[in-house]
Motif scaffolding. Structure first.
Motif, PDB file in Angstrom:
ATOM      1  N   SER A  19       0.872  -1.168   0.000  1.00 26.82           N
ATOM      2  CA  SER A  19       0.000   0.000   0.000  1.00 26.82           C
ATOM      3  C   SER A  19       0.907   1.215   0.000  1.00 26.82           C
ATOM      4  O   SER A  19       1.481   1.575   1.022  1.00 26.82           O
ATOM      5  N   ILE A  53      -4.767   5.518  -4.757  1.00 22.27           N
ATOM      6  CA  ILE A  53      -5.956   4.830  -5.245  1.00 22.27           C
ATOM      7  C   ILE A  53      -6.282   5.385  -6.627  1.00 22.27           C
ATOM      8  O   ILE A  53      -5.748   6.412  -7.031  1.00 22.27           O
ATOM      9  N   ASN A  76     -11.791  -0.180  -7.594  1.00 19.99           N
ATOM     10  CA  ASN A  76     -10.466  -0.159  -6.972  1.00 19.99           C
ATOM     11  C   ASN A  76     -10.179  -1.507  -6.327  1.00 19.99           C
ATOM     12  O   ASN A  76      -9.074  -2.051  -6.442  1.00 19.99           O
ATOM     13  N   LEU A  77     -11.180  -2.041  -5.644  1.00 14.73           N
ATOM     14  CA  LEU A  77     -10.980  -3.333  -4.982  1.00 14.73           C
ATOM     15  C   LEU A  77     -10.790  -4.448  -6.009  1.00 14.73           C
ATOM     16  O   LEU A  77      -9.990  -5.359  -5.810  1.00 14.73           O
ATOM     17  N   GLY A  83      -7.325  -4.485  -6.983  1.00 15.41           N
ATOM     18  CA  GLY A  83      -6.479  -5.135  -5.998  1.00 15.41           C
ATOM     19  C   GLY A  83      -6.489  -6.641  -6.154  1.00 15.41           C
ATOM     20  O   GLY A  83      -5.501  -7.318  -5.886  1.00 15.41           O
ATOM     21  N   ARG A 126      -7.604  -2.463  -0.707  1.00 12.98           N
ATOM     22  CA  ARG A 126      -7.206  -2.888  -2.043  1.00 12.98           C
ATOM     23  C   ARG A 126      -6.010  -3.834  -1.962  1.00 12.98           C
ATOM     24  O   ARG A 126      -5.952  -4.846  -2.664  1.00 12.98           O
ATOM     25  N   LEU A 128       0.335  -3.387  -7.810  1.00 14.16           N
ATOM     26  CA  LEU A 128      -0.722  -4.393  -7.711  1.00 14.16           C
ATOM     27  C   LEU A 128      -0.400  -5.628  -8.547  1.00 14.16           C
ATOM     28  O   LEU A 128      -1.229  -6.514  -8.694  1.00 14.16           O
TER      29      LEU A 128
END
Ligand SMILES: Nc1ncnc2c1ncn2[C@@H]1O[C@H](COP(=O)(O)OP(=O)(O)O)[C@@H](O)[C@H]1O
Ligand SMILES: [Mg+2]
Lengths: 237, 490
Positions: A81, A87, A96-97, A100, A146, B371
């Motif tokens: 993070s 974000i 956004n999730l 992730g 996320r 990510l």
């Protein structure tokens, strides 16, 4: 679980990390504190391979990840993070999730979603809201959520308390403890807010000018006069 | 507030949030505008080179200049009034200007048209100011969010209505040859816009050389058909494939570039392709272009009055009288289907990980990397897929024209396609449709103003940009809703 030995990192010709050694064991919360510009973020980013360590070695779960490309490191079970949350502002919370979870197992998406909504109920209430329109605290929660969506075994957090009201900071730190205790997730927490971080952490490191200057249990560091003078001025009370 | 004689009367109005200009200042500003435009009008409009009997004369056009300057003066006054928050006067003024444009005996048709539209613009602006002010005061929210909510609800209906309209267009009484020709052109640009939208709108990679892929598609079909006698239906996928391949070739060197630098390199790439087509004479016949490109057939049925020995043609098979319209209508449906496929594909892929990664890459590349997204592959796939649709459109272009030459693939084409995407609101599918209709359809429809087409094009761009600086429909539609996600979890 993660062992960093003698890592040097450069930005161009400027050496930002002068040989860092650090060890994180499974299930621990380890914190790294230090002044602005000490190189904390650089160390986290070096773990992720961007920038790459110039020399030294980073071993994660027995595997040497020093030379792996970033996107592969992030698929080994490490989630980051980043500082400043980063974000996606025009995407909704839910999207956004989804981002992730992009490297994770799609079948477990719903389950993970439920879990992070359990940790941060506000995100469920606001699910359709765009990331850029959230408050700072909500954005930080989203950034952590996320990162959790990929079910990491090691969570790297870069200054989650940055610019947040004390009440929100406490809330976020409670969640971090919660994640660690309920699922045994290992957490590496970089903080300037030394007081809260050291109280939460099992162990801590202090970084000065790209080098580790001190290490010990969270409690010992909290009581250390030198740490108190440099990082806890006015914070204890 | 400047203290002119009557400057105080307005400032005592407490309800208006902003200060008001005294009439003197308004006239001063409008006068200045008129003087500046007069200085521009005299050289640009004031003289005309006329050709009479082989000799050239310099004609003066004083009335046009004076009328134009006068209209600009009036228009400016009303725009200032709009800005200052009054409604009735500008609306009346706009109506008067429009009426002048419609009915007054102005010697230039162009000034008539400009006056007419300018009047309308003033009215619309006045209406918008009032509308916006009312929204802001009643809800305290920014203007635009209400519009966006309404738009999102209306979008599926609007889209379905448009598709139905497009499908029945050739059957309508006004679906004559000219209309369908224009519709084909607009649809081609809509398809190109949707294709480029993948690269620019979704992945956020500013591509100024998109026409290169259009060219690759067009030439692939033209050359494969003329050298190997491949049919259109075989070449269509090949054209897409080739173009996609070129997309990857372009993608590699520009992977590390962003923004301005990326734009410059892609621009160069677009020109390179054109120059190669121009100079590789042995393959492409250079500036002469490739002609005699076979027209598409309807599942093997050709659109010819007299088909070749032993084959049947479309009208014979269906027992119709021969009409040259058949082929045009067929081409229309062909491009309609191609465009709809592009649209469907894009909307679908936005909900898949790869499409989501494109959008995330546009928002924040560093976050993407943290990510676990591989930016290189993600960018390359955006280039390749965007290029592929450009290639399809190119093959269609070649079969429609029956002739291709490098001239059709200049930088201007890239700029127009990009303008459609940007003005439509980057990433918005419906925005591309509206922008293509406004920028391509309208100027084409009013062909009588032939020489002013580019001017109308430019005016359209300036208007849209000053009215909605982030594009017509700049709100991005979420690809997943909470209700849907919850439905899955529970
Ligand atoms: N991208 C960069 N390029 C050059 N120098 C950088 C870059 N990022 C950080 N630095 C330098 O590296 C040092 C450590 O920075 P950082 O890791 O961000 O510190 P911290 O996170 O502890 O505040 C600082 O001196 C900073 O100026
Ligand atoms: Mg930092």
């Amino acid at each position: 679980m993660l062992s960093i030995s003698d890592v040097h990192t450069f930005y161009g010709h400027i050496e930002a990390l002068h040989g860092v050694d650090l060890e994180i064991k499974e299930g621990e919360i380890v914190t790294l504190i230090g002044a602005n510009g000490a190189g904390k973020s650089t160390l986290l980013m070096t773990i992720c391979g961007d920038p790459r360590a110039h020399s030294g070695q980073i071993v994660f779960q027995g595997r040497d990840i020093t030379r792996l490309p970033t996107h592969e490191i992030m698929r080994c079970g490490i989630a980051h993070s980043p500082e400043g949350r980063r974000i996606f502002p025009r995407m909704t919370i839910l999207e956004n999730l989804q981002m992730g979870a992009i490297t994770g197992n799609p079948d477990r998406f719903d389950q993970n979603l439920e879990r992070v909504f359990g940790l941060f109920p506000i995100l469920q209430e606001r699910g359709g809201q765009r990331g850029g329109t959230l408050s700072g605290g909500e954005q930080q929660m989203l950034a952590i959520a996320r990162a959790l969506m990929s079910e990491p075994t090691l969570l790297l957090l870069d200054e989650p308390s940055l610019g947040l009201a004390p009440l929100i900071v406490r809330q976020i730190f409670d969640v971090i403890r919660d994640i660690n205790q309920s699922s045994g997730m290992t957490v590496f927490l970089v903080e300037q807010n030394a007081f809260h971080a050291l109280r939460l952490a099992d162990r801590g490191y202090v970084m000065v000018n790209g080098e580790i200057s001190m290490t010990g249990s969270g409690k010992d560091l909290l009581n250390d006069p030198e740490v108190q003078r440099a990082y806890l001025e006015g914070a204890v009370g | 507030m400047p203290s002119t004689g009557n400057g105080t009367q307005a400032s005592i109005l407490p309800d208006s949030g902003h200060r008001r200009l005294p009439p003197g200042a308004i006239f001063k500003e409008a006068g200045l505008t008129a003087v500046v435009s007069l200085a521009l009008l005299v050289p640009f409009v004031g003289f005309k080179i006329a050709n009479r009997g082989g000799e050239q004369f310099l004609e003066t056009r004083l009335p046009e200049v004076l009328i134009a300057a006068g209209l600009i003066f009036l228009g400016r006054i009303f725009l200032i009034l709009v800005r200052e928050g009054s409604l009735a006067l500008p609306v009346a003024g706009g109506a008067v200007i429009s009426a002048i444009g419609l009915f007054a005996p102005i010697p230039s048709a162009f000034i008539q048209a400009v006056a007419f539209t300018a009047g309308l613009v003033i009215i619309v602006r006045a209406a918008f100011m009032v509308f916006a002010a009312r929204r802001r005061s009643s809800t305290g929210r920014e203007f635009g969010s209400g519009f966006a909510d309404g738009y999102r609800k209306a979008l599926p209906w609007l889209a379905s209505a448009l598709i139905v309209f497009a499908v029945i267009l050739p059957l309508m009484p006004f679906g004559e040859r000219r209309t369908i020709d224009i519709a084909i052109l607009v649809l081609t640009y809509i398809m190109l816009g949707w294709g480029l939208n993948i690269v620019v709108g979704l992945a956020g990679l500013l591509d100024l050389g998109y026409v290169a892929f259009y060219a690759v598609g067009a030439y692939s079909y033209a050359l494969l058909a003329s050298y190997f006698d491949f049919s259109f239906w075989v070449c269509l996928p090949l054209a897409g494939l080739f173009a996609g391949f070129f997309g990857i070739i372009l993608g590699f060197p520009v992977l590390r570039l962003r923004g301005d630098y990326l734009a410059i390199v892609t621009l160069g790439f677009g020109e390179m392709i054109r120059v190669i087509l121009l100079n590789w004479v042995s393959l492409t016949k250079g500036p002469d272009g490739v002609s005699g490109i076979p027209r598409p057939s309807f599942f093997g049925l050709e659109f010819k009055r007299y088909p070749a020995e032993g084959t049947e043609s479309f009208h014979q098979f269906f027992g119709l009288d021969y009409s040259s319209l058949h082929r045009v209508v067929f081409l229309y449906y062909l491009i309609l289907i191609l465009a709809l496929i592009t649209n469907f594909f894009t909307r679908r892929i936005r909900t898949l990980p790869i499409g989501r990664a494109w959008e995330a890459l546009r928002e924040d590349e560093i976050a993407c990397r943290s990510l676990g997204i591989n930016p290189r592959n993600t960018k390359l796939s955006a280039f390749a897929i965007g290029a592929m649709f450009g290639g399809f459109a190119g093959a269609f272009f070649a079969t429609r024209q029956g002739f291709v030459s490098p001239e059709s693939f200049t930088f201007l084409e890239s700029a127009i396609i990009l303008a459609i995407v940007v003005l439509g609101g980057m990433g918005s599918q419906m925005g591309v449709v509206i922008a293509a209709v406004v920028l391509i359809g309208l100027p084409e429809y009013i062909r009588d103003l032939q020489e002013y087409r580019m001017l109308a094009f430019g005016a359209g761009m300036v208007l849209i940009m000053s009215w909605r600086p982030r594009g017509l429909l700049s709100q991005r539609d979420p690809t997943i809703s909470l209700a849907r996600a919850e439905g899955k979890t529970s």
